[in-house]
Design a protein around this motif. Structure first.
Motif, mmCIF file in Angstrom:
data_model
loop_
_atom_site.group_PDB
_atom_site.id
_atom_site.type_symbol
_atom_site.label_atom_id
_atom_site.label_comp_id
_atom_site.label_asym_id
_atom_site.label_seq_id
_atom_site.Cartn_x
_atom_site.Cartn_y
_atom_site.Cartn_z
ATOM 1 N N TRP A 56 46.477 32.404 42.691
ATOM 2 C CA TRP A 56 45.479 31.941 41.729
ATOM 3 C C TRP A 56 46.095 31.489 40.407
ATOM 4 C CZ3 TRP A 56 41.589 36.532 42.614
ATOM 5 C CH2 TRP A 56 40.740 36.211 43.686
ATOM 6 N N GLU A 85 40.323 28.527 40.837
ATOM 7 C CA GLU A 85 40.918 29.506 41.754
ATOM 8 C C GLU A 85 40.168 29.422 43.086
ATOM 9 O OE1 GLU A 85 42.149 32.801 38.325
ATOM 10 O OE2 GLU A 85 40.448 33.190 39.653
ATOM 11 N N ARG A 128 37.005 35.500 40.821
ATOM 12 C CA ARG A 128 37.815 34.296 40.625
ATOM 13 C C ARG A 128 37.105 33.340 39.662
ATOM 14 N NH1 ARG A 128 36.650 30.044 44.552
ATOM 15 N NH2 ARG A 128 34.903 30.669 45.875
ATOM 16 N N ARG A 129 37.911 32.631 38.921
ATOM 17 C CA ARG A 129 37.416 31.692 37.919
ATOM 18 C C ARG A 129 37.583 30.254 38.415
ATOM 19 N NH1 ARG A 129 36.231 36.469 36.574
ATOM 20 N NH2 ARG A 129 36.327 37.160 34.401
ATOM 21 N N PRO A 161 36.929 41.107 37.906
ATOM 22 C CA PRO A 161 38.041 40.213 38.248
ATOM 23 C C PRO A 161 37.683 39.055 39.184
ATOM 24 C CG PRO A 161 38.138 42.161 39.621
ATOM 25 C CD PRO A 161 36.960 42.351 38.702
ATOM 26 N N HIS A 186 46.821 37.064 43.301
ATOM 27 C CA HIS A 186 46.814 36.672 41.892
ATOM 28 C C HIS A 186 47.855 35.590 41.622
ATOM 29 C CE1 HIS A 186 44.758 40.520 40.113
ATOM 30 N NE2 HIS A 186 43.957 39.788 40.866
ATOM 31 N N ARG A 211 47.366 33.665 38.210
ATOM 32 C CA ARG A 211 47.158 34.683 37.189
ATOM 33 C C ARG A 211 48.480 35.363 36.853
ATOM 34 N NH1 ARG A 211 41.501 37.897 38.704
ATOM 35 N NH2 ARG A 211 40.219 36.018 39.018
ATOM 36 N N LEU A 248 38.276 39.919 32.323
ATOM 37 C CA LEU A 248 38.901 39.710 33.625
ATOM 38 C C LEU A 248 39.403 41.013 34.226
ATOM 39 C CD1 LEU A 248 39.483 37.366 35.550
ATOM 40 C CD2 LEU A 248 41.749 37.172 34.538
ATOM 41 N N ASN A 249 39.754 41.973 33.379
ATOM 42 C CA ASN A 249 40.211 43.266 33.880
ATOM 43 C C ASN A 249 39.045 44.070 34.458
ATOM 44 O OD1 ASN A 249 42.882 42.831 33.082
ATOM 45 N ND2 ASN A 249 42.470 43.578 31.010
#
Length: 406
Positions: free
Chosen positions: A402, A118, A114-115, A112, A399, A404, A108-109
């Motif tokens: 989302w 999200e 969206r998953r 990045p 974030h 996160r 994810l870093n």
């Protein structure tokens, strides 16, 4: 004597003819200038990035990048005679994908996107006061997000097409009828798919819906539809932008919209489509007074739209202080006033006024497109750090929306 009478002062041409002639002359000259700036095909290209810049963007060490290059893992950079390694933005994207695959715990870093769960984040930049840096804010935010590895769609909703021009598009030469968002939100059977309108840009990871004067057709046609008994396909005027964007939501992480400098039907459509609003403000008293009127008008119109069924739920609304001179006393007082009134709704960071940003704009470029030493390193660094702080704060809010971790 009336202007409609006869006198020796009668102009030799009607004003509309004269203005039309001026428009054609200026358009032709702008086309010539563009061809000189970006020969031979008059298409803009993005510079390549040094390994040091890539290291900072992707958050891996320069030595690790060098070893990957030696081991022929990931994309192969251009290696100059002095050993300097250069990467295209597309290669940086390939590097992100490679690293996310070989280091899945940090995926994810590196990548990045969206998953699941999200939702697409749509940020609308609004204000009806000219000079608030609305287009510049949209441009820099969209490009910065692409540099961070996100899939970004920039939407130029301003018929003046300043954002499109910054991407190297001259509307009267490069666009045909239906090549703007109007083509996807119009009320008749000639409506097009937004997928067919979106254009790739020279900035990898950043696509564009361009603009030109045809967007004004939506402002002219909507009152007729509101008085018509016919129900148009595609929803009410305030739903149409959102419905169009929904057709491409799987392709992007964020959408950034440059709204027109007025509270018309296009702006209201963008506000309803948006998940978040960015209100740009130049810290001068006349701009603050104008924004006061904008907010009063916006709230009244938004209330009408909400009563009609418009979705006006936003994850966040933030005021973005632009063209800020932090050592200017009166400006500091105005910024303090805004923070005192709106508290955390004003971004903690502000975009500083910079000759680096202004000079880059003269050639239709952003700071991100220039080499660090092309405008003076100290000037470049100050502007870059100011922009970086603003963009990271906005991304932090995204974030948070989302879900996160900070």
């Amino acid at each position: 004597m009336s202007k409609f009478g006869t006198s020796q002062g009668i102009p030799d041409r009607a004003s509309d003819d004269r203005i039309s002639s001026h428009a054609r002359l200026l358009s032709s000259q702008l086309q010539s200038l563009r061809e000189k700036l970006f020969p031979p095909e008059a298409n803009k290209e993005l510079r390549k990035f040094t390994s040091g810049e890539v290291s900072r963007l992707v958050s891996v060490s320069d030595s690790h990048l060098r070893q990957l290059s030696l081991d022929k893992l990931g994309p192969s950079p251009e290696i100059q005679s002095n050993g300097r390694r250069l990467y295209t933005l597309k290669q940086i994207g390939e590097l992100r994908k490679y690293l996310s695959e070989v280091r899945p715990n940090d995926a994810l870093n590196f990548l990045p996107w969206r998953r699941g769960g999200e939702r697409l984040q749509t940020l609308a930049c609004v204000n009806f006061k000219g000079g608030s840096a609305k287009t510049t804010t949209t441009l820099y935010l969209a490009q910065w997000l692409a540099l961070q590895g996100y899939r970004v769609l920039a939407v130029d909703l301003d018929p003046q097409a300043s954002l499109s021009a910054m991407f190297g598009i001259q509307p009267e030469f490069d666009l045909s009828w239906g090549d703007t968002l109007y083509g996807a939100i119009r009320y008749d059977e000639k409506r097009r798919s937004l997928k067919d309108i979106i254009r790739k840009t020279y900035f990898h990871g950043l696509d564009l819906v361009p603009s030109n004067l045809e967007l004004m057709e939506f402002e002219h046609e909507t009152p007729q539809m509101l008085t018509s008994t016919r129900r148009a396909e595609g929803g009410m005027f305030f739903e149409r932008v959102g419905h169009a964007l929904a057709t491409v939501q799987d392709d992007y992480d964020l959408v950034v919209i440059d709204c027109p400098p007025q509270l018309g039907y296009l702006t209201l459509g963008a506000v309803c489509a948006a998940t978040s609003l960015l209100i740009t403000i130049h810290p001068q008293m006349v701009d603050v007074a104008s924004m006061s009127q904008f907010l009063l008008m916006a709230s009244d119109l938004m209330r009408v739209v909400r009563d009609a069924g418009g979705d006006l739920s936003h994850d966040f609304i933030r005021y973005v202080v632009t063209r800020h001179e932090p050592h200017d006393g009166p400006q500091s007082q105005i910024v303090a006033l805004l923070r005192g009134l709106f508290e955390d709704d004003v971004l903690a960071a502000s975009v500083w006024k910079s000759t680096a940003i202004a000079d880059a704009g003269l050639t239709k470029q952003s700071l991100y497109e220039l080499e660090r030493n092309s405008v003076g390193r100290a000037t470049y660094d100050r502007a870059y750090e100011s922009l970086d702080a603003v963009h990271r704060e906005i991304l932090g809010l995204v974030h948070k929306a989302w879900g996160r971790a900070a």
